[in-house]
Design a protein around this motif. Structure first.
Motif, PDB file in Angstrom:
ATOM      1  N   THR A 119       0.791  -1.233   0.000  1.00 40.28           N
ATOM      2  CA  THR A 119       0.000   0.000   0.000  1.00 40.28           C
ATOM      3  C   THR A 119       0.823   1.283   0.000  1.00 40.28           C
ATOM      4  O   THR A 119       0.308   2.346  -0.333  1.00 40.28           O
ATOM      5  N   ASP A 120       2.104   1.213   0.392  1.00 40.02           N
ATOM      6  CA  ASP A 120       2.889   2.426   0.586  1.00 40.02           C
ATOM      7  C   ASP A 120       4.306   2.317   0.027  1.00 40.02           C
ATOM      8  O   ASP A 120       4.841   1.225  -0.120  1.00 40.02           O
ATOM      9  N   ASN A 121       4.884   3.485  -0.217  1.00 44.08           N
ATOM     10  CA  ASN A 121       6.321   3.633  -0.465  1.00 44.08           C
ATOM     11  C   ASN A 121       6.898   4.270   0.786  1.00 44.08           C
ATOM     12  O   ASN A 121       6.444   5.331   1.210  1.00 44.08           O
ATOM     13  N   GLY A 122       7.861   3.611   1.396  1.00 38.62           N
ATOM     14  CA  GLY A 122       8.538   4.195   2.542  1.00 38.62           C
ATOM     15  C   GLY A 122       9.909   4.671   2.119  1.00 38.62           C
ATOM     16  O   GLY A 122      10.491   4.161   1.160  1.00 38.62           O
ATOM     17  N   TYR A 123      10.423   5.686   2.798  1.00 35.37           N
ATOM     18  CA  TYR A 123      11.724   6.220   2.427  1.00 35.37           C
ATOM     19  C   TYR A 123      12.478   6.706   3.646  1.00 35.37           C
ATOM     20  O   TYR A 123      11.898   7.056   4.663  1.00 35.37           O
ATOM     21  N   VAL A 124      13.785   6.709   3.515  1.00 32.84           N
ATOM     22  CA  VAL A 124      14.687   7.287   4.510  1.00 32.84           C
ATOM     23  C   VAL A 124      15.802   7.972   3.723  1.00 32.84           C
ATOM     24  O   VAL A 124      16.420   7.354   2.858  1.00 32.84           O
ATOM     25  N   MET A 125      16.028   9.244   4.011  1.00 33.83           N
ATOM     26  CA  MET A 125      17.143   9.971   3.422  1.00 33.83           C
ATOM     27  C   MET A 125      17.975  10.510   4.577  1.00 33.83           C
ATOM     28  O   MET A 125      17.443  11.118   5.496  1.00 33.83           O
ATOM     29  N   THR A 126      19.272  10.219   4.531  1.00 33.21           N
ATOM     30  CA  THR A 126      20.158  10.639   5.613  1.00 33.21           C
ATOM     31  C   THR A 126      21.326  11.440   5.057  1.00 33.21           C
ATOM     32  O   THR A 126      21.642  11.363   3.868  1.00 33.21           O
ATOM     33  N   GLY A 127      21.956  12.192   5.932  1.00 35.28           N
ATOM     34  CA  GLY A 127      23.141  12.958   5.559  1.00 35.28           C
ATOM     35  C   GLY A 127      23.757  13.551   6.815  1.00 35.28           C
ATOM     36  O   GLY A 127      23.175  13.486   7.903  1.00 35.28           O
ATOM     37  N   VAL A 128      24.936  14.121   6.679  1.00 34.21           N
ATOM     38  CA  VAL A 128      25.629  14.743   7.802  1.00 34.21           C
ATOM     39  C   VAL A 128      25.780  16.232   7.500  1.00 34.21           C
ATOM     40  O   VAL A 128      26.358  16.603   6.472  1.00 34.21           O
ATOM     41  N   ALA A 129      25.234  17.061   8.389  1.00 37.16           N
ATOM     42  CA  ALA A 129      25.408  18.505   8.262  1.00 37.16           C
ATOM     43  C   ALA A 129      26.828  18.840   8.683  1.00 37.16           C
ATOM     44  O   ALA A 129      27.301  18.376   9.729  1.00 37.16           O
ATOM     45  N   VAL A 130      27.535  19.637   7.862  1.00 38.41           N
ATOM     46  CA  VAL A 130      28.930  19.981   8.158  1.00 38.41           C
ATOM     47  C   VAL A 130      29.155  21.472   7.975  1.00 38.41           C
ATOM     48  O   VAL A 130      28.433  22.151   7.254  1.00 38.41           O
ATOM     49  N   LYS A 131      30.198  21.949   8.652  1.00 35.99           N
ATOM     50  CA  LYS A 131      30.642  23.337   8.532  1.00 35.99           C
ATOM     51  C   LYS A 131      32.023  23.309   7.904  1.00 35.99           C
ATOM     52  O   LYS A 131      32.889  22.546   8.331  1.00 35.99           O
ATOM     53  N   TYR A 132      32.230  24.117   6.846  1.00 34.75           N
ATOM     54  CA  TYR A 132      33.552  24.192   6.245  1.00 34.75           C
ATOM     55  C   TYR A 132      34.522  24.835   7.224  1.00 34.75           C
ATOM     56  O   TYR A 132      34.179  25.766   7.946  1.00 34.75           O
ATOM     57  N   LYS A 133      35.756  24.321   7.247  1.00 31.57           N
ATOM     58  CA  LYS A 133      36.799  24.917   8.079  1.00 31.57           C
ATOM     59  C   LYS A 133      37.382  26.113   7.346  1.00 31.57           C
ATOM     60  O   LYS A 133      37.538  26.087   6.129  1.00 31.57           O
ATOM     61  N   LYS A 134      37.728  27.134   8.095  1.00 33.90           N
ATOM     62  CA  LYS A 134      38.356  28.320   7.511  1.00 33.90           C
ATOM     63  C   LYS A 134      39.795  27.978   7.141  1.00 33.90           C
ATOM     64  O   LYS A 134      40.407  27.099   7.719  1.00 33.90           O
ATOM     65  N   GLU A 135      40.351  28.709   6.193  1.00 32.54           N
ATOM     66  CA  GLU A 135      41.727  28.454   5.726  1.00 32.54           C
ATOM     67  C   GLU A 135      42.733  28.522   6.864  1.00 32.54           C
ATOM     68  O   GLU A 135      43.641  27.728   6.938  1.00 32.54           O
ATOM     69  N   MET A 136      42.578  29.481   7.782  1.00 32.92           N
ATOM     70  CA  MET A 136      43.533  29.626   8.897  1.00 32.92           C
ATOM     71  C   MET A 136      43.502  28.405   9.805  1.00 32.92           C
ATOM     72  O   MET A 136      44.526  27.996  10.301  1.00 32.92           O
TER      73      MET A 136
END
Length: 131
Positions: A109-126
């Motif tokens: 009766t259904d389509n189930g889904y899971v989408m995952t990922g990792v939120a990240v912050k870029y490091k500054k050059e210094m």
């Protein structure tokens, strides 16, 4: 002979045809998106694992005569899931979403889904040169 001439003319006409609407439109999200097999070209620090999951009913196109005709979610549904995931990342102050994975399952009766990922912050050059 007439059919052959018609086929040659049709090939020439359709071979010269350029679509007005570009089919390769790339969706822009509020953060950069990198799938599981991709990596950003700059260093980053993870912020938080994210997940979007749910179920949607099968469409009439997907089932008929008590048979499964097609499985999974369509591209519009997948883009909506990714948009939700990237909005979560943006609210956390992330610059990108990495290791994005999409998994689905189909029941009668259904389509189930899971989408995952990792939120990240870029490091500054210094930060990267100091380490």
């Amino acid at each position: 002979m007439g059919r052959l001439l018609f086929a040659v003319i049709m090939l020439c006409v359709t071979g010269c045809f350029q679509p007005i609407v570009y089919l390769n439109n790339k969706t822009h999200y509020p953060v950069d998106v990198f799938y599981d097999n991709q990596r950003p070209d700059r260093p980053f620090a993870p912020i938080q694992d994210l997940e979007v999951k749910g179920e949607v009913p099968l469409t009439q196109r997907q089932s008929g005569n008590q048979r499964m005709l097609s499985r999974g979610n369509d591209m519009q549904q997948k883009e909506l899931m990714l948009a939700r995931l990237t909005m979560q990342a943006k609210k956390l102050g992330a610059d990108a979403l990495v290791a994005v994975k999409y998994t689905y399952y189909t029941s009668t009766t259904d389509n189930g889904y899971v989408m995952t990922g990792v939120a990240v912050k870029y490091k500054k050059e210094m930060e990267t040169t100091a380490n």
